[in-house]
Structures are given as structure tokens and as C-alpha cells.
Design a protein around this motif. Sequence first.
Motif, PDB file in Angstrom:
ATOM      1  N   MET A   1     -18.492 -25.227   9.602  1.00 29.42           N
ATOM      2  CA  MET A   1     -18.101 -26.276  10.525  1.00 29.42           C
ATOM      3  C   MET A   1     -18.601 -25.916  11.927  1.00 29.42           C
ATOM      4  O   MET A   1     -18.442 -24.788  12.382  1.00 29.42           O
ATOM      5  CB  MET A   1     -16.586 -26.414  10.502  1.00 29.42           C
ATOM      6  CG  MET A   1     -16.084 -27.488  11.398  1.00 29.42           C
ATOM      7  SD  MET A   1     -14.311 -27.688  11.168  1.00 29.42           S
ATOM      8  CE  MET A   1     -14.169 -29.332  11.748  1.00 29.42           C
ATOM      9  N   ALA A   2     -19.186 -26.872  12.603  1.00 26.20           N
ATOM     10  CA  ALA A   2     -19.719 -26.659  13.946  1.00 26.20           C
ATOM     11  C   ALA A   2     -18.590 -26.558  14.967  1.00 26.20           C
ATOM     12  O   ALA A   2     -17.545 -27.192  14.823  1.00 26.20           O
ATOM     13  CB  ALA A   2     -20.651 -27.797  14.321  1.00 26.20           C
ATOM     14  N   LYS A   3     -18.819 -25.771  15.988  1.00 26.62           N
ATOM     15  CA  LYS A   3     -17.832 -25.635  17.051  1.00 26.62           C
ATOM     16  C   LYS A   3     -17.771 -26.923  17.858  1.00 26.62           C
ATOM     17  O   LYS A   3     -18.758 -27.627  17.999  1.00 26.62           O
ATOM     18  CB  LYS A   3     -18.200 -24.479  17.968  1.00 26.62           C
ATOM     19  CG  LYS A   3     -18.081 -23.136  17.309  1.00 26.62           C
ATOM     20  CD  LYS A   3     -18.401 -22.038  18.287  1.00 26.62           C
ATOM     21  CE  LYS A   3     -18.253 -20.681  17.652  1.00 26.62           C
ATOM     22  NZ  LYS A   3     -18.539 -19.613  18.593  1.00 26.62           N
ATOM     23  N   LYS A   4     -16.576 -27.229  18.419  1.00 27.72           N
ATOM     24  CA  LYS A   4     -16.417 -28.388  19.273  1.00 27.72           C
ATOM     25  C   LYS A   4     -15.600 -28.016  20.494  1.00 27.72           C
ATOM     26  O   LYS A   4     -14.915 -27.013  20.500  1.00 27.72           O
ATOM     27  CB  LYS A   4     -15.698 -29.557  18.603  1.00 27.72           C
ATOM     28  CG  LYS A   4     -15.620 -29.614  17.163  1.00 27.72           C
ATOM     29  CD  LYS A   4     -14.978 -30.907  16.731  1.00 27.72           C
ATOM     30  CE  LYS A   4     -13.891 -30.659  15.749  1.00 27.72           C
ATOM     31  NZ  LYS A   4     -13.341 -31.826  15.165  1.00 27.72           N
ATOM     32  N   GLY A   5     -15.689 -28.875  21.513  1.00 28.80           N
ATOM     33  CA  GLY A   5     -14.871 -28.697  22.699  1.00 28.80           C
ATOM     34  C   GLY A   5     -15.567 -27.944  23.809  1.00 28.80           C
ATOM     35  O   GLY A   5     -16.783 -27.966  23.935  1.00 28.80           O
ATOM     36  N   ILE A   6     -14.777 -27.256  24.594  1.00 29.29           N
ATOM     37  CA  ILE A   6     -15.269 -26.554  25.785  1.00 29.29           C
ATOM     38  C   ILE A   6     -15.791 -25.179  25.384  1.00 29.29           C
ATOM     39  O   ILE A   6     -15.106 -24.415  24.728  1.00 29.29           O
ATOM     40  CB  ILE A   6     -14.151 -26.428  26.820  1.00 29.29           C
ATOM     41  CG1 ILE A   6     -13.734 -27.816  27.288  1.00 29.29           C
ATOM     42  CG2 ILE A   6     -14.596 -25.565  27.997  1.00 29.29           C
ATOM     43  CD1 ILE A   6     -12.467 -27.849  28.091  1.00 29.29           C
ATOM     44  N   ASN A  24     -14.122 -25.145  36.733  1.00 31.76           N
ATOM     45  CA  ASN A  24     -14.968 -26.245  36.297  1.00 31.76           C
ATOM     46  C   ASN A  24     -15.463 -25.964  34.887  1.00 31.76           C
ATOM     47  O   ASN A  24     -15.727 -24.812  34.523  1.00 31.76           O
ATOM     48  CB  ASN A  24     -16.189 -26.392  37.215  1.00 31.76           C
ATOM     49  CG  ASN A  24     -15.781 -26.801  38.605  1.00 31.76           C
ATOM     50  OD1 ASN A  24     -15.091 -27.786  38.784  1.00 31.76           O
ATOM     51  ND2 ASN A  24     -16.203 -26.034  39.588  1.00 31.76           N
ATOM     52  N   ILE A  25     -15.591 -27.010  34.120  1.00 32.87           N
ATOM     53  CA  ILE A  25     -16.165 -26.879  32.783  1.00 32.87           C
ATOM     54  C   ILE A  25     -17.671 -26.890  32.961  1.00 32.87           C
ATOM     55  O   ILE A  25     -18.247 -27.854  33.433  1.00 32.87           O
ATOM     56  CB  ILE A  25     -15.687 -28.025  31.880  1.00 32.87           C
ATOM     57  CG1 ILE A  25     -14.172 -27.929  31.730  1.00 32.87           C
ATOM     58  CG2 ILE A  25     -16.393 -27.970  30.534  1.00 32.87           C
ATOM     59  CD1 ILE A  25     -13.533 -29.116  31.084  1.00 32.87           C
ATOM     60  N   SER A  26     -18.317 -25.787  32.611  1.00 33.81           N
ATOM     61  CA  SER A  26     -19.746 -25.661  32.830  1.00 33.81           C
ATOM     62  C   SER A  26     -20.568 -25.852  31.565  1.00 33.81           C
ATOM     63  O   SER A  26     -21.785 -26.009  31.634  1.00 33.81           O
ATOM     64  CB  SER A  26     -20.063 -24.307  33.460  1.00 33.81           C
ATOM     65  OG  SER A  26     -19.528 -23.265  32.683  1.00 33.81           O
ATOM     66  N   LYS A  27     -19.911 -25.845  30.397  1.00 34.44           N
ATOM     67  CA  LYS A  27     -20.665 -26.000  29.160  1.00 34.44           C
ATOM     68  C   LYS A  27     -19.740 -26.506  28.053  1.00 34.44           C
ATOM     69  O   LYS A  27     -18.607 -26.049  27.919  1.00 34.44           O
ATOM     70  CB  LYS A  27     -21.251 -24.642  28.763  1.00 34.44           C
ATOM     71  CG  LYS A  27     -22.133 -24.650  27.558  1.00 34.44           C
ATOM     72  CD  LYS A  27     -22.691 -23.252  27.345  1.00 34.44           C
ATOM     73  CE  LYS A  27     -23.483 -23.165  26.062  1.00 34.44           C
ATOM     74  NZ  LYS A  27     -23.924 -21.794  25.804  1.00 34.44           N
ATOM     75  N   THR A  28     -20.235 -27.466  27.285  1.00 26.32           N
ATOM     76  CA  THR A  28     -19.521 -27.934  26.101  1.00 26.32           C
ATOM     77  C   THR A  28     -20.392 -27.633  24.882  1.00 26.32           C
ATOM     78  O   THR A  28     -21.599 -27.468  24.997  1.00 26.32           O
ATOM     79  CB  THR A  28     -19.217 -29.444  26.156  1.00 26.32           C
ATOM     80  OG1 THR A  28     -20.419 -30.162  26.323  1.00 26.32           O
ATOM     81  CG2 THR A  28     -18.250 -29.778  27.288  1.00 26.32           C
ATOM     82  N   TYR A  29     -19.755 -27.560  23.720  1.00 19.21           N
ATOM     83  CA  TYR A  29     -20.507 -27.269  22.501  1.00 19.21           C
ATOM     84  C   TYR A  29     -21.371 -28.451  22.073  1.00 19.21           C
ATOM     85  O   TYR A  29     -22.484 -28.293  21.624  1.00 19.21           O
ATOM     86  CB  TYR A  29     -19.573 -26.888  21.352  1.00 19.21           C
ATOM     87  CG  TYR A  29     -18.990 -25.504  21.517  1.00 19.21           C
ATOM     88  CD1 TYR A  29     -19.799 -24.383  21.408  1.00 19.21           C
ATOM     89  CD2 TYR A  29     -17.653 -25.310  21.775  1.00 19.21           C
ATOM     90  CE1 TYR A  29     -19.283 -23.104  21.555  1.00 19.21           C
ATOM     91  CE2 TYR A  29     -17.125 -24.034  21.924  1.00 19.21           C
ATOM     92  CZ  TYR A  29     -17.950 -22.941  21.812  1.00 19.21           C
ATOM     93  OH  TYR A  29     -17.432 -21.685  21.965  1.00 19.21           O
ATOM     94  N   ARG A  30     -20.847 -29.663  22.201  1.00 20.40           N
ATOM     95  CA  ARG A  30     -21.587 -30.846  21.769  1.00 20.40           C
ATOM     96  C   ARG A  30     -21.609 -31.871  22.906  1.00 20.40           C
ATOM     97  O   ARG A  30     -20.677 -31.951  23.695  1.00 20.40           O
ATOM     98  CB  ARG A  30     -20.918 -31.485  20.546  1.00 20.40           C
ATOM     99  CG  ARG A  30     -20.783 -30.541  19.371  1.00 20.40           C
ATOM    100  CD  ARG A  30     -20.073 -31.162  18.194  1.00 20.40           C
ATOM    101  NE  ARG A  30     -18.845 -31.830  18.626  1.00 20.40           N
ATOM    102  CZ  ARG A  30     -18.205 -32.733  17.898  1.00 20.40           C
ATOM    103  NH1 ARG A  30     -18.638 -33.093  16.732  1.00 20.40           N
ATOM    104  NH2 ARG A  30     -17.099 -33.292  18.347  1.00 20.40           N
ATOM    105  N   GLN A  31     -22.645 -32.666  22.973  1.00 26.26           N
ATOM    106  CA  GLN A  31     -22.785 -33.682  24.019  1.00 26.26           C
ATOM    107  C   GLN A  31     -21.612 -34.669  24.005  1.00 26.26           C
ATOM    108  O   GLN A  31     -21.100 -35.047  25.045  1.00 26.26           O
ATOM    109  CB  GLN A  31     -24.115 -34.426  23.841  1.00 26.26           C
ATOM    110  CG  GLN A  31     -24.446 -35.382  24.956  1.00 26.26           C
ATOM    111  CD  GLN A  31     -24.717 -34.691  26.282  1.00 26.26           C
ATOM    112  OE1 GLN A  31     -25.140 -33.545  26.310  1.00 26.26           O
ATOM    113  NE2 GLN A  31     -24.467 -35.364  27.370  1.00 26.26           N
ATOM    114  N   GLU A  32     -21.170 -35.071  22.822  1.00 23.35           N
ATOM    115  CA  GLU A  32     -20.081 -36.055  22.736  1.00 23.35           C
ATOM    116  C   GLU A  32     -18.737 -35.485  23.196  1.00 23.35           C
ATOM    117  O   GLU A  32     -17.798 -36.232  23.443  1.00 23.35           O
ATOM    118  CB  GLU A  32     -19.981 -36.660  21.327  1.00 23.35           C
ATOM    119  CG  GLU A  32     -19.797 -35.664  20.222  1.00 23.35           C
ATOM    120  CD  GLU A  32     -21.108 -35.195  19.600  1.00 23.35           C
ATOM    121  OE1 GLU A  32     -21.035 -34.630  18.502  1.00 23.35           O
ATOM    122  OE2 GLU A  32     -22.182 -35.353  20.193  1.00 23.35           O
ATOM    123  N   ASP A  33     -18.604 -34.183  23.331  1.00 25.02           N
ATOM    124  CA  ASP A  33     -17.362 -33.578  23.819  1.00 25.02           C
ATOM    125  C   ASP A  33     -17.162 -33.799  25.320  1.00 25.02           C
ATOM    126  O   ASP A  33     -16.045 -33.702  25.809  1.00 25.02           O
ATOM    127  CB  ASP A  33     -17.336 -32.077  23.526  1.00 25.02           C
ATOM    128  CG  ASP A  33     -17.207 -31.780  22.038  1.00 25.02           C
ATOM    129  OD1 ASP A  33     -16.693 -32.646  21.296  1.00 25.02           O
ATOM    130  OD2 ASP A  33     -17.626 -30.690  21.630  1.00 25.02           O
TER     131      ASP A  33
END
Length: 63
Positions: A1-6, A24-33
Motif C-alpha cells: 500500500m502506498a503512503k498517504k498524507g503529510i 509548514n507542510i513542505s512535502k506530501t506523499y501524493r499530489q491529491e493529499d
Amino acid sequence: MAKKGIAQITGSKALKLGEVGHYNISKTYRQEDKAKISNAKWKLYVKENNNWRFSAGYSLLPG
């Protein structure tokens, strides 16, 4: 299963008691997150006597 979220946040790594930290959130695992960032929550833990104790939980974004 792929990682999701922050995947990564940026901000102060050494807060002192009573200081306010901004992160600040500088990176998410997926674009849709990125659309879910406004619902992000985090928990603050404090190290006391070589043990971690839950201190508080807050929203990452104001409002």
C-alpha cells in the motif's frame, strides 16, 4: 500500500516552554493529499525524565 498524507513539515526543532512554534507542510506523499492539508492535525509530546509524554494536539493551520 502506498503512503498517504503529510511526508514532511518544517519549523523550529527546539522550542522552549511558552514559545509559539509555526510549522509548514513542505512535502506530501501524493499530489491529491494537498487538498486535505487544511484538516491536518498534529500532537505535541514533551520529553520528561527520559520518557515522552503527550502534551497537546492542535490543527496545523489557523481557523
